[in-house]
Design a protein around this motif. Structure first.
Motif, PDB file in Angstrom:
ATOM      1  N   VAL A 184      39.456  -7.396  15.830  1.00 36.65           N
ATOM      2  CA  VAL A 184      38.634  -8.342  15.073  1.00 36.65           C
ATOM      3  C   VAL A 184      38.859  -8.138  13.574  1.00 36.65           C
ATOM      4  CG1 VAL A 184      36.281  -9.006  14.462  1.00 36.65           C
ATOM      5  CG2 VAL A 184      36.889  -8.621  16.854  1.00 36.65           C
ATOM      6  N   ALA A 185      38.900  -6.875  13.159  1.00 36.98           N
ATOM      7  CA  ALA A 185      39.073  -6.586  11.731  1.00 36.98           C
ATOM      8  C   ALA A 185      40.399  -7.148  11.225  1.00 36.98           C
ATOM      9  CB  ALA A 185      39.007  -5.079  11.493  1.00 36.98           C
ATOM     10  N   LYS A 186      41.408  -7.118  12.083  1.00 36.40           N
ATOM     11  CA  LYS A 186      42.751  -7.573  11.688  1.00 36.40           C
ATOM     12  C   LYS A 186      42.776  -9.078  11.441  1.00 36.40           C
ATOM     13  CE  LYS A 186      47.437  -6.900  13.364  1.00 36.40           C
ATOM     14  NZ  LYS A 186      48.138  -6.768  14.634  1.00 36.40           N
ATOM     15  N   ASP A 187      42.167  -9.849  12.342  1.00 37.54           N
ATOM     16  CA  ASP A 187      42.179 -11.312  12.198  1.00 37.54           C
ATOM     17  C   ASP A 187      41.069 -11.896  13.074  1.00 37.54           C
ATOM     18  OD1 ASP A 187      42.659 -14.022  12.084  1.00 37.54           O
ATOM     19  OD2 ASP A 187      44.827 -13.865  12.396  1.00 37.54           O
ATOM     20  N   ALA A 188      39.885 -11.950  12.485  1.00 37.03           N
ATOM     21  CA  ALA A 188      38.703 -12.352  13.256  1.00 37.03           C
ATOM     22  C   ALA A 188      38.843 -13.769  13.809  1.00 37.03           C
ATOM     23  CB  ALA A 188      37.444 -12.247  12.394  1.00 37.03           C
ATOM     24  N   LEU A 189      39.457 -14.647  13.036  1.00 36.79           N
ATOM     25  CA  LEU A 189      39.530 -16.035  13.485  1.00 36.79           C
ATOM     26  C   LEU A 189      40.511 -16.204  14.650  1.00 36.79           C
ATOM     27  CD1 LEU A 189      37.942 -18.562  12.342  1.00 36.79           C
ATOM     28  CD2 LEU A 189      40.217 -19.407  11.811  1.00 36.79           C
ATOM     29  N   ALA A 190      41.595 -15.423  14.638  1.00 36.46           N
ATOM     30  CA  ALA A 190      42.543 -15.474  15.759  1.00 36.46           C
ATOM     31  C   ALA A 190      41.823 -15.020  17.034  1.00 36.46           C
ATOM     32  CB  ALA A 190      43.749 -14.585  15.482  1.00 36.46           C
ATOM     33  N   PHE A 191      40.988 -14.004  16.871  1.00 36.33           N
ATOM     34  CA  PHE A 191      40.218 -13.477  17.990  1.00 36.33           C
ATOM     35  C   PHE A 191      39.255 -14.548  18.522  1.00 36.33           C
ATOM     36  CE2 PHE A 191      37.071 -10.708  20.021  1.00 36.33           C
ATOM     37  CZ  PHE A 191      37.882  -9.764  20.621  1.00 36.33           C
ATOM     38  N   GLU A 192      38.503 -15.128  17.601  1.00 34.38           N
ATOM     39  CA  GLU A 192      37.549 -16.177  17.948  1.00 34.38           C
ATOM     40  C   GLU A 192      38.267 -17.367  18.591  1.00 34.38           C
ATOM     41  OE1 GLU A 192      34.272 -18.755  15.625  1.00 34.38           O
ATOM     42  OE2 GLU A 192      35.135 -17.128  14.460  1.00 34.38           O
ATOM     43  N   ASP A 193      39.420 -17.694  18.049  1.00 37.34           N
ATOM     44  CA  ASP A 193      40.222 -18.809  18.566  1.00 37.34           C
ATOM     45  C   ASP A 193      40.542 -18.594  20.044  1.00 37.34           C
ATOM     46  OD1 ASP A 193      41.845 -21.253  18.114  1.00 37.34           O
ATOM     47  OD2 ASP A 193      43.546 -19.919  18.473  1.00 37.34           O
ATOM     48  N   GLN A 194      40.990 -17.374  20.350  1.00 31.24           N
ATOM     49  CA  GLN A 194      41.349 -17.031  21.734  1.00 31.24           C
ATOM     50  C   GLN A 194      40.139 -17.169  22.656  1.00 31.24           C
ATOM     51  OE1 GLN A 194      43.074 -13.043  22.095  1.00 31.24           O
ATOM     52  NE2 GLN A 194      42.130 -12.858  24.105  1.00 31.24           N
ATOM     53  N   LEU A 195      38.993 -16.682  22.205  1.00 31.09           N
ATOM     54  CA  LEU A 195      37.782 -16.753  23.024  1.00 31.09           C
ATOM     55  C   LEU A 195      37.358 -18.201  23.253  1.00 31.09           C
ATOM     56  CD1 LEU A 195      35.632 -13.930  21.365  1.00 31.09           C
ATOM     57  CD2 LEU A 195      37.292 -13.726  23.220  1.00 31.09           C
TER      58      LEU A 195
END
Lengths: 329, 329
Positions: free
Chosen positions: B236-247
């Motif tokens: 999440v710290a690395k790229d929160a939006l990429a994480f959120e995008d995947q979810l």
């Protein structure tokens, strides 16, 4: 057919009789071209915006190209390029493109007569004041010989996902070519038609009247739309739920993703437009068409009010899509 | 840790002293095993359901296996198999599986003590009336020597998407093996852990007390959950939006698809569970866990009240998922 034909467009190429063609024009003559055009169109009843290439930053230029209000070519013909655009975006007059003038008329759906009327209304107004290069044998003279005659290109934009999926576009291309028409993808580089959007237009401008051209383009567009319609119905009849599944998966992704490239967007947009046209998704074809333009990189940046990094564009695009579909969370 | 550990389970293997092991048992003796067990448990205060293999159709059997209330092995040990299941599904006593009795106690989250207490409460009740095969040197005697001693298997189910994605499971497996523990996927065949769900359990039942076993399993589960937590936070710290995008992409697909295989479901379910645990999606971990069970083929068919074709299962599964997420349209 309204669900398949997206829009109609007519473009007229015109050159002033007393000015050399663009490639031999001095900067002063190019400015003269703009000035006399604006002067002649001063009293148009509707609201127009005047844009010069010099006055536009990269984002604004991109956005105008994406909306088809200026051509990519206008950007390549020096800094004297300009455009006068009617506020409702149904008319755009480009100045100092390949020809002195490129007059464009637009209409929604399958409606070349309206698009032509829009373009001809400007042509008529100009000819009341000014003289165009015209030969009684050849017709209008243009910078490139392929435009001589009517100087007209009539084009219809179609959304053909099923003809594409079922590999019918080769056959359709052949049919069009036989009738002197051509089919190109839009928003796509090379042969790939992003969003399964195609533009059908006349290749020949000489030896046919304006009316013959628009009728030929309309007739072939109708035929293509009919083919597309049959394939859509066949596919639904075969397995309606598989069809619905495909549409809703795209809808679910568009309404939930947080970062989406334009390339991925175009794939899902095509399903969205298909579902809208078939009344199988909770969105109208018009809203889809607005979304198509608004999701392009120039429009996304214009809405943000600044130049964005590619990743930011993908994020802002997703935000915009979610808010447009407003089922998104 | 509650977001990573899904559930805890304790299983006790027991055999009646005066009856031969399952492989040498007559049909009459197998029935005697069931009868005496039911008689001894007649006065339990809570509500229980009694199920015999013979009385269950394929769909009901599958659904019980999916809920871990009976083992796949019970289905393979002849038609004398039976199970007594507490209504709240916290206790299940299988009869005529590999051993005469397999007593299972369940608890939510990381809670082997409760799971053990559930199982031991039945063991105690039975031992007040009946005698089990027991050796003072070896402990409880079982059909397979690997279960001799405590006859206990304590297991904790963990959801480890990040350790899986970042290829840490090999390392984790080695760590577990060194401590006499083993890790297996659940709902998966072969090495693939569908849904990124893993079961950590003791391999050795002999030479350790029940308490030592549950403590060892709990300690390693905590360590695995801590590793998973760190990797989640780092990602999440690395790229929160990429994480959120995947979810959200998984959420969008689950809430909109019209036909989904169990295999595809498990992929998106893992993202759903991850987002729920991190409070990044509008669903609770408990609701995710219910969805996991309800989306399995047996449960889908049980809800429909009949055996379904594979394609129908995928359709009914999608309907059920959409209604569970109820953001779906």
């Amino acid at each position: 057919m309204s669900g398949i034909v997206v829009s109609s467009r007519v473009r007229l190429a015109r050159n002033y009789q007393d000015l050399p063609f663009r490639n031999r024009m001095s900067p002063q003559q190019a400015e003269e071209c703009v000035e006399r055009t604006l002067a002649a169109l001063r009293d148009l009843p509707e609201a127009y915006h005047f844009r010069t290439l010099r006055g536009l930053d990269d984002v604004e230029r991109k956005a105008l190209v994406e909306a088809h209000l200026i051509s990519p070519d206008l950007l390549g013909h020096g800094d004297k390029g300009a455009a006068l655009i009617r506020q409702d975006e149904k008319i755009s007059i480009m100045m100092n493109e390949e020809d002195h003038l490129r007059i464009q008329g637009f209409a929604k759906g399958e409606n070349l007569p309206d698009a032509m009327e829009n373009a001809l209304s400007i042509d008529d107004t100009l000819q009341r004041h000014l003289a165009f290069a015209f030969d009684h044998q050849l017709g209008y003279l243009t910078a490139c010989p392929t435009n001589i005659g009517t100087g007209m290109r009539a084009s219809i934009m179609l959304h053909l996902p099923m003809l594409t999926l079922l590999k019918q576009m080769g056959k359709v291309n052949q049919l069009a070519a036989k009738l002197g028409l051509t089919i190109r993808g839009i928003y796509g580089e090379g042969s790939e038609a992003q969003g399964n959007l195609y533009q059908l237009s006349n290749q020949v401008t000489l030896g046919r009247t304006e009316r013959e051209i628009t009728e030929a383009v309309t007739a072939v567009a109708k035929q293509m739309a009919e083919m597309e319609k049959v394939f859509r119905e066949k596919t639904v009849a075969k397995d309606a739920l598989a069809f619905e599944d495909q549409l809703y998966r795209s809808y679910g992704l568009l309404s939930h993703a947080r970062r989406m490239s334009v390339k991925e967007f175009m794939v899902h947009w095509s399903n969205l437009r298909l579902g809208a046209a078939m009344e199988m998704l909770p969105i109208s074809p018009d809203d889809c068409d607005r979304l198509l333009t608004n999701a392009q990189p120039g429009h996304v940046q214009k809405a943000a009010g600044r130049t964005l990094e590619p990743r930011e564009i993908d994020e802002k695009r997703s935000e915009m899509i979610r808010s447009a579909l407003n089922g998104g969370t």
